[in-house]
Design a protein around this motif. Structure first.
Motif, mmCIF file in Angstrom:
data_model
loop_
_atom_site.group_PDB
_atom_site.id
_atom_site.type_symbol
_atom_site.label_atom_id
_atom_site.label_comp_id
_atom_site.label_asym_id
_atom_site.label_seq_id
_atom_site.Cartn_x
_atom_site.Cartn_y
_atom_site.Cartn_z
ATOM 1 N N ILE A 151 0.819 -1.221 0.000
ATOM 2 C CA ILE A 151 0.000 0.000 0.000
ATOM 3 C C ILE A 151 0.848 1.265 0.000
ATOM 4 N N GLY A 152 2.171 1.105 0.067
ATOM 5 C CA GLY A 152 3.053 2.257 0.078
ATOM 6 C C GLY A 152 3.606 2.568 -1.303
ATOM 7 N N VAL A 153 4.622 3.435 -1.312
ATOM 8 C CA VAL A 153 5.225 3.899 -2.565
ATOM 9 C C VAL A 153 6.735 3.695 -2.485
ATOM 10 N N PRO A 154 7.299 2.760 -3.220
ATOM 11 C CA PRO A 154 8.757 2.547 -3.186
ATOM 12 C C PRO A 154 9.505 3.822 -3.578
ATOM 13 N N GLY A 155 10.486 4.196 -2.757
ATOM 14 C CA GLY A 155 11.274 5.388 -3.029
ATOM 15 C C GLY A 155 10.716 6.668 -2.432
ATOM 16 N N LEU A 156 9.543 6.594 -1.795
ATOM 17 C CA LEU A 156 8.919 7.802 -1.232
ATOM 18 C C LEU A 156 9.804 8.455 -0.182
ATOM 19 N N TYR A 157 10.444 7.635 0.639
ATOM 20 C CA TYR A 157 11.272 8.166 1.720
ATOM 21 C C TYR A 157 12.438 8.983 1.166
ATOM 22 N N ALA A 158 13.055 8.511 0.087
ATOM 23 C CA ALA A 158 14.170 9.252 -0.515
ATOM 24 C C ALA A 158 13.700 10.593 -1.053
ATOM 25 N N ALA A 159 12.523 10.615 -1.673
ATOM 26 C CA ALA A 159 11.967 11.881 -2.174
ATOM 27 C C ALA A 159 11.666 12.829 -1.022
ATOM 28 N N TYR A 160 11.202 12.271 0.068
ATOM 29 C CA TYR A 160 10.885 13.053 1.256
ATOM 30 C C TYR A 160 12.151 13.647 1.854
ATOM 31 N N ARG A 161 13.191 12.819 1.993
ATOM 32 C CA ARG A 161 14.464 13.286 2.540
ATOM 33 C C ARG A 161 15.073 14.386 1.673
#
Length: 468
Positions: free
Chosen positions: A284-294
């Motif tokens: 249900i998540g988005v792979p790579g979202l955390y990197a975009a957020y950081r």
């Protein structure tokens, strides 16, 4: 027990006079018909929820009570000031534990209660967020004790839910009983979606940001609310597969091609947002979202790592946060709390389980909780073993006498216990609509108001100016 309508001399409180007159004149058969009409309308609108673990897999109505809960203007002014103060301090705390650690250096909060907390996100350290806001939407649970004063029961800082029921309850009351609103100066709340949209847009440095609401999907218990809020704000309701990350930027798939996303109002827990850094099995998540957020290319509301602030083991320190960060005395009271991680506190709790409320530090929805006076010997024994095995996982509080309000039940009108969840929005400024979601324990004598545990809801009226 504090009665929301009658004082200790059994006289009606001045701001509840119109409600008393209405109840005296109410026709029992008409009220029953109105209740059936409300159920039909809620079903037709899809205002339902489901309980995880139930075999039937069918949505259920949250019982709606027709007798509103009324709050006077002076009471609300004080509550509003206290809520602003508390949310401001919690945002300052969350910034601090990911940057300067001043409150830990000062010895006010033990380091292990922050850094060893399951909700602490080391990757958030030193990350600069717009306006230093971590909690854009907070749901603060309040109860009124027998002394007549309000107490904060808990702070919901991750994905607080219930605001759609607050809004739909008001629409239902205005449809069923328009004459009451003609006689009473009830403060409006229908502008909440506009305030929420304004708050989300203000969280981005982009002057014209694209905002989406990220939902786990239609099987989530709060999916009605996700769809409702997205529709009301005029933003896209998306699920994980609708988004993808390229070059550390988040894009939404549309019929006209990719569209960059600036703000994600997430209704998904941290662990499931990005399978690359959280639960690897998350669909249900988005792979790579955390990197975009950081990288700062997308805003997530509420921010990742906010769960530390609403952990029940951190809750006892909020009054000290207010003094430390704001230099002010807390306006709203905390409930006295024993932390089982402390030996002397655990000893007291184990010896007094029969009269305390015991909660898991990260529990929610009324689960993982012992209400001592209503518990069995077997339940107390289970909690005794659980606390002994994991003392850091539990806190305990005295059994408070929640205030009551007349409620329509099968036997007629009877008092039932209730709480209140106002929703506080933090953007360029802190805003909220007057009132919140009032939840009511429909079972006689019950103190558990959660819908998953048999609770219902009421409309909440904050009066403007003079009592009606």
């Amino acid at each position: 027990m504090y009665d929301e309508i009658f004082d200790e001399n059994h006289l009606v409180r001045p701001h509840c006079e119109v409600l008393r007159q209405w109840l005296l004149q109410a026709d029992e058969h008409l009220i029953a018909e109105k209740r059936r009409e409300a159920d039909v309308l809620f079903h037709r609108l899809g205002i339902t929820f489901n309980v995880y673990g139930e075999d039937q897999g069918t949505d259920r109505l949250i019982p709606f009570d027709l007798i509103p809960r009324i709050i006077s203007a002076p009471e609300w002014q004080r509550l509003q000031a206290g809520l602003r103060q508390r949310v401001q301090a919690l945002n300052r705390f969350l910034y601090d534990i990911y940057h300067d650690y001043d409150i830990i250096k000062a010895g006010i909060i033990p380091a292990e209660q922050v850094f060893a907390n399951n909700q602490y996100q080391p990757g958030m350290q030193s990350l600069k967020l717009p306006r230093n806001i971590y909690v854009h939407i907070a749901g603060i649970d309040l109860i009124r004790h027998s002394d007549g004063d309000y107490y904060v029961l808990e702070d919901n800082l991750r994905c607080p839910s219930g605001v759609s029921y607050m809004l739909e309850n008001r629409k239902m009351m205005m449809r069923l009983f328009p004459e009451l609103f003609a006689d009473c100066p009830v403060a409006p709340i229908d502008h909440y979606p506009a305030l929420l949209g304004e708050t989300l847009r203000a969280s981005s440095l982009n002057p014209d940001p694209t905002v989406v609401l990220l939902s786990p999907g239609r099987f989530n218990s709060a999916y009605f609310e996700h769809a409702f809020l997205a529709q009301q704000m005029g933003i896209e309701l998306v699920e994980g597969p609708d988004l993808y990350v390229r070059n550390n930027q988040v894009f939404m798939k549309t019929t006209s091609g990719p569209r960059q996303v600036d703000v994600i109002y997430r209704r998904i827990d941290d662990d499931f947002l990005d399978p690359l850094i959280g639960n690897p099995d998350s669909m249900i998540g988005v792979p790579g979202l955390y990197a975009a957020y950081r990288t700062g290319n997308v805003v997530i509301a509420n921010a990742m790592g906010t769960g530390v602030g609403d952990d029940k083991s951190i809750y006892p320190y909020v009054p000290e946060m207010i003094r430390f960060y704001l230099g002010e005395e807390p306006i709203l009271k905390n409930v006295p709390t024993w932390q089982c991680r402390r030996k002397e506190d655990m000893k007291y709790v184990l010896e007094n389980l029969h009269k305390l409320v015991v909660k898991e530090t990260q529990g929610a929805g009324g689960y993982g909780m012992l209400i001592g006076p209503a518990s069995t010997k077997k339940e107390r024994e289970w909690f005794k073993n659980a606390i002994t095995a994991r003392p850091d996982n539990y806190i305990a509080q005295p059994t408070l006498c929640l205030s009551s309000c007349p409620t329509f039940v099968e036997q007629g009108i009877a008092p039932r216990h209730l709480d209140l969840r106002p929703f506080v929005l933090s953007g360029k400024k802190i805003q909220m609509v007057p009132g919140g979601l009032t939840r009511v324990a429909l079972k006689e004598g019950s103190l558990v108001v959660n819908s998953s545990q048999g609770g219902g809801t009421k409309d909440t009226w904050v009066l403007e100016g003079e009592p009606c």
